[in-house]
Scaffold this motif. Structure first.
Motif, PDB file in Angstrom:
ATOM      1  N   ASN A  45      29.737  35.125  32.865  1.00 54.70           N
ATOM      2  CA  ASN A  45      29.618  33.929  32.479  1.00 54.70           C
ATOM      3  C   ASN A  45      28.106  34.226  31.232  1.00 54.70           C
ATOM      4  OD1 ASN A  45      30.321  31.821  31.077  1.00 54.70           O
ATOM      5  ND2 ASN A  45      30.694  30.589  33.320  1.00 54.70           N
ATOM      6  N   THR A 105      36.069  38.347  34.285  1.00 51.41           N
ATOM      7  CA  THR A 105      36.314  38.168  35.756  1.00 51.41           C
ATOM      8  C   THR A 105      36.724  39.107  36.202  1.00 51.41           C
ATOM      9  OG1 THR A 105      38.635  37.323  35.672  1.00 51.41           O
ATOM     10  CG2 THR A 105      36.818  35.099  35.242  1.00 51.41           C
ATOM     11  N   VAL A 163      37.201  36.496  43.505  1.00 53.02           N
ATOM     12  CA  VAL A 163      37.345  36.251  41.841  1.00 53.02           C
ATOM     13  C   VAL A 163      35.731  36.915  41.675  1.00 53.02           C
ATOM     14  CG1 VAL A 163      37.134  34.346  41.684  1.00 53.02           C
ATOM     15  CG2 VAL A 163      38.055  35.602  40.204  1.00 53.02           C
ATOM     16  N   GLN A 164      35.499  38.108  40.964  1.00 52.42           N
ATOM     17  CA  GLN A 164      33.676  38.045  40.296  1.00 52.42           C
ATOM     18  C   GLN A 164      34.022  37.322  39.459  1.00 52.42           C
ATOM     19  OE1 GLN A 164      34.241  42.122  41.887  1.00 52.42           O
ATOM     20  NE2 GLN A 164      33.020  41.925  43.452  1.00 52.42           N
ATOM     21  N   LEU A 165      33.050  36.976  38.757  1.00 51.32           N
ATOM     22  CA  LEU A 165      32.778  36.288  37.241  1.00 51.32           C
ATOM     23  C   LEU A 165      31.315  37.230  36.732  1.00 51.32           C
ATOM     24  CD1 LEU A 165      33.768  32.335  37.985  1.00 51.32           C
ATOM     25  CD2 LEU A 165      35.307  34.620  37.763  1.00 51.32           C
ATOM     26  N   ARG A 167      41.132  42.951  35.044  1.00 51.90           N
ATOM     27  CA  ARG A 167      39.225  42.141  34.513  1.00 51.90           C
ATOM     28  C   ARG A 167      40.384  41.574  34.140  1.00 51.90           C
ATOM     29  NH1 ARG A 167      35.896  47.171  34.591  1.00 51.90           N
ATOM     30  NH2 ARG A 167      34.627  46.665  36.384  1.00 51.90           N
TER      31      ARG A 167
END
Length: 358
Positions: free
Chosen positions: A237, A225, A233-235, A155
């Motif tokens: 924002n 992230t 990849v997870q975001l 992370r």
């Protein structure tokens, strides 16, 4: 205040070229370089002194006063004051610069206590970080970043507190403290972001905790992230510049499908993201997280720094540390050697399973 010496010089010239020239203006003209030494630097003092000498010569010629003791006494006094003013101005400039450098070192040291370089190896990632301080002023900015290996994956966070100075550094410490704690026990990435937001709201609510530079703008952009074992990849924002994914030699921004407000501005919208967004992140890809000081860097003609083009030009062959250093050099070349805003970047390379095992 900086124009006062020149206004006095202009007033003397007007008096000497009018019927009021009977007024003795020598002391007023002598004051021009003395005042310039206080309000201007050595260059301004030299310019003011030169202007005063020229006006003195012009008025002496106009009044046909050459050859009198008064004219030469005025020139001598004006010359002595000009030299003394230049020396004083130079000494004051050097002293102010030493004080500014000392304050800057203290501020940067305080920031370095909060920020730390990311590890070179993090699970399936090879990573590097870079933090650059703006070249002007004694105040540090509010850029923040970190990368942590957890049971949920790698992370990372990058963010920017609106404002500068120690108040911004305190806000950075609060946001990073909440992130570093929440990443280890909050499975939901959105909830990790919410923890950071809640910590900042609590801190800002403390009377006198922050100066007006932070309170007036009152928000923090942030990007969190997560890189699990799967090739994604997870975001999440919250108003931050979209990261760049370098894949197959092309750099593309991972722009959120639903824009979300920065931390601190949640009350301005009716809904917030309920889950992170996922993007492909396979072996050989590079992910660049950065603050707006990178893309808002301007050259002398006002053009913004073209980060995607710079990323594509460097490519994927350089090691992460070398990659960020080349971005740094490109920024310096673009801005002419001086950044207007602080910069923070994290680069993460995804490598294959076999290399991960090794």
């Amino acid at each position: 205040m900086q124009c006062v010496p020149f206004l006095i010089a202009l007033a003397v010239l007007v008096l000497e070229l009018t019927p009021a020239h009977f007024i003795y203006t020598g002391p007023f003209l002598t004051a021009v370089p003395a005042l310039a030494a206080v309000t201007l630097g050595p260059g301004g003092t030299t310019a003011a002194a030169a202007l005063a000498l020229v006006i003195s010569g012009v008025t002496a010629t106009y009044n046909e006063a050459w050859g009198t003791l008064q004219v030469y006494s005025n020139f001598l006094a004006l010359s002595l004051v000009s030299v003394a003013g230049f020396i004083t101005s130079r000494a004051m400039q050097e002293r102010r610069q030493r004080e500014l450098d000392q304050v800057r070192r203290i501020a940067v040291a305080a920031q370095d206590v909060v920020l730390r370089p990311v590890p070179e190896r993090l699970g399936p990632l090879r990573a590097a970080s870079l933090s650059l301080a703006a070249g002007t002023g004694a105040q540090v900015g509010g850029d923040l970043y970190d990368a942590v290996q957890t049971r949920f994956g790698i992370r990372m966070i990058v963010g920017d507190v609106r404002g500068k100075g120690l108040s911004a550094v305190r806000a950075v410490a609060v946001a990073l403290g909440a992130f570093r704690e929440a990443v280890h026990y909050e499975e939901d990435l959105v909830e990790v972001m919410n923890r950071c937001s809640a910590a900042l709201r609590r801190e800002v609510a403390v009377p006198g905790a922050y100066g007006q530079d932070v309170l007036l703008e009152g928000f923090v952009t942030a990007l969190i992230t997560q890189v699990p074992d799967e090739p994604v990849v997870q975001l999440v924002n919250r108003g931050h510049p979209a990261p760049l994914l370098l894949h197959g030699g092309r750099a593309a921004p991972l722009t959120p499908s639903l824009p979300a407000p920065p931390l601190g501005l949640e009350d301005l919208v009716s809904g917030l993201p309920e889950k992170p967004e996922s993007y492909s992140f396979v072996a050989g890809d590079r992910l660049l997280l950065y603050t707006d000081g990178v893309i808002e860097a301007r050259n002398r003609t006002g053009e913004f720094f073209a980060l995607p083009a710079a990323v594509e030009a460097i490519g994927g062959a350089a090691a992460p540390e070398q990659f960020l250093e080349e971005i740094h050099q490109a920024l310096i070349n673009h801005t002419g050697g001086e950044l207007a805003d602080d910069v923070a970047m994290i680069l993460a390379d995804r490598f294959g399973r076999a290399e991960h095992v090794l």
